[in-house]
Design an enzyme around this catalytic site. Structure first.
Site, mmCIF file in Angstrom:
data_model
loop_
_atom_site.group_PDB
_atom_site.id
_atom_site.type_symbol
_atom_site.label_atom_id
_atom_site.label_comp_id
_atom_site.label_asym_id
_atom_site.label_seq_id
_atom_site.Cartn_x
_atom_site.Cartn_y
_atom_site.Cartn_z
ATOM 1 N N SER A 55 6.372 43.475 -21.454
ATOM 2 C CA SER A 55 5.863 43.268 -20.094
ATOM 3 C C SER A 55 6.836 43.732 -19.021
ATOM 4 C CB SER A 55 5.503 41.795 -19.890
ATOM 5 O OG SER A 55 6.645 40.983 -20.025
ATOM 6 N N CYS A 85 -1.110 39.512 -25.223
ATOM 7 C CA CYS A 85 0.341 39.335 -25.339
ATOM 8 C C CYS A 85 1.060 39.763 -24.058
ATOM 9 C CB CYS A 85 0.853 40.055 -26.583
ATOM 10 S SG CYS A 85 2.440 39.418 -27.128
ATOM 11 N N HIS A 184 -2.892 39.399 -30.881
ATOM 12 C CA HIS A 184 -3.317 40.811 -30.853
ATOM 13 C C HIS A 184 -4.551 41.059 -31.718
ATOM 14 C CE1 HIS A 184 0.441 42.499 -29.080
ATOM 15 N NE2 HIS A 184 0.994 41.448 -29.653
ATOM 16 N N GLU A 186 -6.495 43.423 -31.593
ATOM 17 C CA GLU A 186 -6.641 44.869 -31.823
ATOM 18 C C GLU A 186 -5.922 45.326 -33.091
ATOM 19 O OE1 GLU A 186 -4.796 43.434 -29.637
ATOM 20 O OE2 GLU A 186 -2.848 44.437 -29.479
HETATM 21 N N1 GLN Z 1 7.640 39.625 -25.656
HETATM 22 C C1 GLN Z 1 6.920 40.664 -25.009
HETATM 23 C C2 GLN Z 1 7.052 40.596 -23.506
HETATM 24 O O1 GLN Z 1 7.580 39.684 -22.975
HETATM 25 C C3 GLN Z 1 5.454 40.660 -25.393
HETATM 26 C C4 GLN Z 1 5.284 41.031 -26.846
HETATM 27 C C5 GLN Z 1 3.983 41.681 -27.181
HETATM 28 O O2 GLN Z 1 3.223 42.135 -26.320
HETATM 29 N N2 GLN Z 1 3.731 41.815 -28.463
HETATM 30 O O3 GLN Z 1 6.608 41.487 -22.838
#
Ligand code: GLN
Length: 220
Positions: A55, A85, A184, A186
């Site tokens: 992110s 996520c 996820h 997907e």
């Molecule tokens: N830990 C990631 C984040 O903070 C997210 C992990 C993921 O999208 N699989 O962006």
């Protein structure tokens, strides 16, 4: 009951992360998927998936590509969105355990904790029962996943972890036409959450009078 069967155009934010997987599942669910990297591309979609990935990187790239404000405006204006996520983190109004000043798109009145499951349980798989998704629990893949620490009154909790140290933690939410999961779908071949989202987008178009009950598109 009316059947709404148009192929909605659903974008996948394609700055970083598991874009291809989402495009494939959306296509299989009857949408017309498109990668979105520019504001002009965002303006052409009926719904948007914000994928998993990192992110902080995604937020940085969104800023650099001039997409952050257009994304905020689009979601505020009612664009249906689904975040997985890192996508959940981007769609959250508030974050904990994020680098100071990490911007989000927002749209969900929730506080999301990044990397919430801790270092020992970096990645794991579990089963999650989702409200509004028939056919039994989903096989959920969590990868350094966030959870929803607090949800505002307008947020519907769709799913929680069952059992283990994170028992009861919120991992799927919906507010209006915005949906997010910590996990996820997907990556598992189970298309039911995407089917739910495609349905949300179709209904949104129908409510806006942009497709008729037979699924035909009206004049823009
Ligand atoms: N830990 C990631 C984040 O903070 C997210 C992990 C993921 O999208 N699989 O962006």
């Amino acid at each position: 009951m009316s059947t709404v069967s148009a192929r909605p155009v659903i974008g996948v934010l394609a700055l970083q992360g598991d874009v291809r997987e989402h495009l494939a599942v959306l296509r299989a669910e009857g949408a017309e998927p498109r990668p979105v990297r520019r504001p002009e591309e965002l303006a052409e979609v009926d719904g948007l998936v914000v994928p998993g990935g990192e992110s902080t990187t995604m937020a940085k790239l969104a800023g650099r590509f001039g997409l952050l404000e257009p994304l905020r405006d689009a979601v505020r204006a009612g664009l249906p969105a689904y975040g997985t996520c890192a996508g959940m983190i981007l769609l959250a109004d508030r974050l904990v355990d994020a680098p100071p000043g990490q911007p989000t798109v927002g749209g969900l009145d929730v506080t999301v904790r990044r990397n919430a499951f801790g270092r020992q349980v970096d990645s794991f798989e579990s089963h999650v029962e989702l409200a509004g998704v028939d056919g039994g629990p989903l096989h959920a893949v969590f990868i350094r996943a966030p959870w929803v620490e607090q949800a505002g009154p307008g947020v519907e909790v769709l799913g929680r972890v069952v059992g283990g140290p994170a028992d009861g933690r919120i991992v799927a939410v919906r507010q209006g036409d915005v949906v997010a999961t910590s996990f996820h779908p997907e990556l598992t071949g189970d298309r039911r959450v995407h089917a739910l989202f495609v349905d949300i987008v179709r209904r949104h178009l129908a409510d806006a009078g942009r497709i008729d009950d037979a699924g035909r598109r009206g004049e823009p």
